[in-house]
Design a protein around this motif. Structure first.
Motif, PDB file in Angstrom:
ATOM      1  N   GLY A 111       0.687  -1.297  -0.045  1.00 59.99           N
ATOM      2  CA  GLY A 111       0.086  -0.117   0.046  1.00 59.99           C
ATOM      3  C   GLY A 111       0.791   1.226   0.092  1.00 59.99           C
ATOM      4  O   GLY A 111       0.584   2.282  -0.736  1.00 59.99           O
ATOM      5  N   THR A 112       1.895   1.350   0.766  1.00 61.55           N
ATOM      6  CA  THR A 112       2.935   2.552   0.868  1.00 61.55           C
ATOM      7  C   THR A 112       3.460   2.651  -0.420  1.00 61.55           C
ATOM      8  O   THR A 112       3.451   4.005  -0.851  1.00 61.55           O
ATOM      9  CB  THR A 112       3.947   2.263   1.760  1.00 61.55           C
ATOM     10  OG1 THR A 112       3.203   2.164   3.030  1.00 61.55           O
ATOM     11  CG2 THR A 112       4.797   3.272   2.028  1.00 61.55           C
ATOM     12  N   LEU A 113       3.816   1.714  -1.245  1.00 64.57           N
ATOM     13  CA  LEU A 113       4.709   1.771  -2.354  1.00 64.57           C
ATOM     14  C   LEU A 113       3.614   2.157  -3.552  1.00 64.57           C
ATOM     15  O   LEU A 113       3.964   2.919  -4.298  1.00 64.57           O
ATOM     16  CB  LEU A 113       5.539   0.571  -2.889  1.00 64.57           C
ATOM     17  CG  LEU A 113       6.740   0.552  -1.725  1.00 64.57           C
ATOM     18  CD1 LEU A 113       7.344  -0.900  -2.461  1.00 64.57           C
ATOM     19  CD2 LEU A 113       7.669   1.729  -1.928  1.00 64.57           C
ATOM     20  N   ARG A 114       2.519   1.753  -3.471  1.00 67.55           N
ATOM     21  CA  ARG A 114       1.495   2.122  -4.375  1.00 67.55           C
ATOM     22  C   ARG A 114       1.164   3.690  -4.377  1.00 67.55           C
ATOM     23  O   ARG A 114       1.078   4.307  -5.562  1.00 67.55           O
ATOM     24  CB  ARG A 114       0.186   1.317  -4.322  1.00 67.55           C
ATOM     25  CG  ARG A 114       0.086  -0.179  -4.760  1.00 67.55           C
ATOM     26  CD  ARG A 114      -1.364  -0.511  -5.018  1.00 67.55           C
ATOM     27  NE  ARG A 114      -1.480  -1.997  -4.795  1.00 67.55           N
ATOM     28  CZ  ARG A 114      -1.269  -2.712  -5.952  1.00 67.55           C
ATOM     29  NH1 ARG A 114      -0.589  -2.332  -7.123  1.00 67.55           N
ATOM     30  NH2 ARG A 114      -1.416  -4.117  -5.862  1.00 67.55           N
ATOM     31  N   ALA A 115       1.222   3.961  -3.465  1.00 70.33           N
ATOM     32  CA  ALA A 115       0.950   5.510  -2.818  1.00 70.33           C
ATOM     33  C   ALA A 115       2.160   6.468  -3.438  1.00 70.33           C
ATOM     34  O   ALA A 115       1.955   7.516  -4.206  1.00 70.33           O
ATOM     35  CB  ALA A 115       0.484   5.783  -1.524  1.00 70.33           C
ATOM     36  N   ALA A 116       3.393   5.822  -3.118  1.00 70.83           N
ATOM     37  CA  ALA A 116       4.432   6.583  -3.276  1.00 70.83           C
ATOM     38  C   ALA A 116       5.197   6.417  -4.504  1.00 70.83           C
ATOM     39  O   ALA A 116       5.598   7.613  -5.260  1.00 70.83           O
ATOM     40  CB  ALA A 116       5.715   6.252  -2.349  1.00 70.83           C
ATOM     41  N   ALA A 187      10.024   5.934   1.875  1.00 71.59           N
ATOM     42  CA  ALA A 187       8.649   5.705   1.977  1.00 71.59           C
ATOM     43  C   ALA A 187       8.322   4.542   3.205  1.00 71.59           C
ATOM     44  O   ALA A 187       7.536   4.851   4.157  1.00 71.59           O
ATOM     45  CB  ALA A 187       8.070   5.340   0.933  1.00 71.59           C
ATOM     46  N   VAL A 188       9.010   3.380   3.015  1.00 71.40           N
ATOM     47  CA  VAL A 188       8.906   2.226   3.896  1.00 71.40           C
ATOM     48  C   VAL A 188       9.498   2.574   5.273  1.00 71.40           C
ATOM     49  O   VAL A 188       8.958   2.318   6.209  1.00 71.40           O
ATOM     50  CB  VAL A 188       9.351   0.974   2.976  1.00 71.40           C
ATOM     51  CG1 VAL A 188       9.139  -0.090   3.948  1.00 71.40           C
ATOM     52  CG2 VAL A 188       8.640   0.885   2.031  1.00 71.40           C
TER      53      VAL A 188
END
Length: 286
Positions: A111-116, A187-188
């Motif tokens: 989810g974090t990487l989809r957004a970033a 991001a992570v």
């Protein structure tokens, strides 16, 4: 030819050699040269253990499984698994140790990487094989067990859900490899370990604290081997922690600039048998 340089710290009597595979021990055609096979055998005859420490999954280890000689152990998936490569040709390598990514962590990272980084596609590497999203490119040697969104693949009720997740793979079609790595790490944060070993923008994501170095340290501690008694080899960012941890370390002549900076020494390229060259010198010194 790249000239070799000696590391700043050399173990007086090395007890273990830890080597990456792709771009390091293996030539670009994925072969193991006769010189390298002979050097590995000579090291083990001298009482030096040899560990293959790779980002590859266990099922891709046939390329070196004939050269492990006595102990037959390898660290795979960037530290996510320790496997026994010895089998009769019909069975698969046996998992000795597994350090999985928890489902909640994997979903959080996705989810974090989809957004970033919009446009990222994902694959899920499990002990039984790989699963990936429809948009994920054909980067691997074997077909997917299943194809669906990462969220569905990681659902508790999904097929193979009882098989541990060794790592999450994230691919971006437009970002440069190092730019994607930097963005993802920012991001992570500490929620997972993010690294890369591919020349493409393909990231490899492990559980917090799981790396080649940390699993190698566990294996060495079980054998009473200290970091100072280890010589390590690598070429890509996923090798940096291992090279920094080992008492002596060599970056290949073809290594990523960050790896050259992290290692305590430098050897010839993988196509010039750089690992074998160092092993030969070690054995001559003994």
């Amino acid at each position: 030819m790249t000239s070799a340089t000696a590391p700043r710290r050399v173990p007086a009597v090395p007890r273990l050699i830890a080597t990456d595979l792709d771009g390091t021990l293996l030539r670009d055609d994925k072969s193991v040269s006769e010189r390298t096979v002979a050097a590995l055998a000579a090291a083990e005859r001298a009482g030096i253990e040899v560990f293959f420490v790779t980002g590859r999954p266990a099922r891709w280890m046939d390329v070196v499984s004939d050269h492990v000689h006595g102990h037959g152990l390898a660290i795979c998936g960037n530290g996510a698994a320790v496997v026994d490569l010895r089998h009769d040709g019909a069975g698969a390598p046996r998992f000795i140790k597994v350090r999985p990514v928890e489902r909640e962590t994997a979903l959080d990272v996705v989810g974090t990487l989809r957004a970033a980084a919009p446009g990222t596609s994902f694959a899920v590497e499990r002990t039984c094989g790989i699963q990936h999203e429809p948009a994920y490119p054909p980067l691997h040697m074997d077909p997917a067990l299943s194809i669906a969104t990462a969220e569905k693949l990681l659902d508790a009720a999904a097929a193979e859900a009882d098989e541990p997740v060794l790592k999450i793979l994230a691919f971006h079609p437009e970002l440069s490899p190092d730019a994607f790595l930097g963005l993802a790490r920012a991001a992570v944060g500490p929620r997972a370990e993010v690294t890369r070993s591919s020349p493409t923008a393909l990231l490899e994501i492990s559980a917090p604290g799981v790396s080649k170095a940390s699993t190698l340290a566990l294996c060495c501690a079980e054998r009473g081997i200290s970091a100072e008694e280890v010589v390590a080899f690598g070429d890509m960012p996923n090798d940096i922690e291992m090279l920094s941890w080992a008492g002596a370390s060599y970056a290949m002549g073809n290594a990523h600039p960050a790896v050259l900076a992290a290692a305590s020494g430098r050897t010839e390229s993988n196509n010039e048998d750089g690992v074998a060259a160092v092993i030969e010198r070690i054995l001559e010194g003994r």
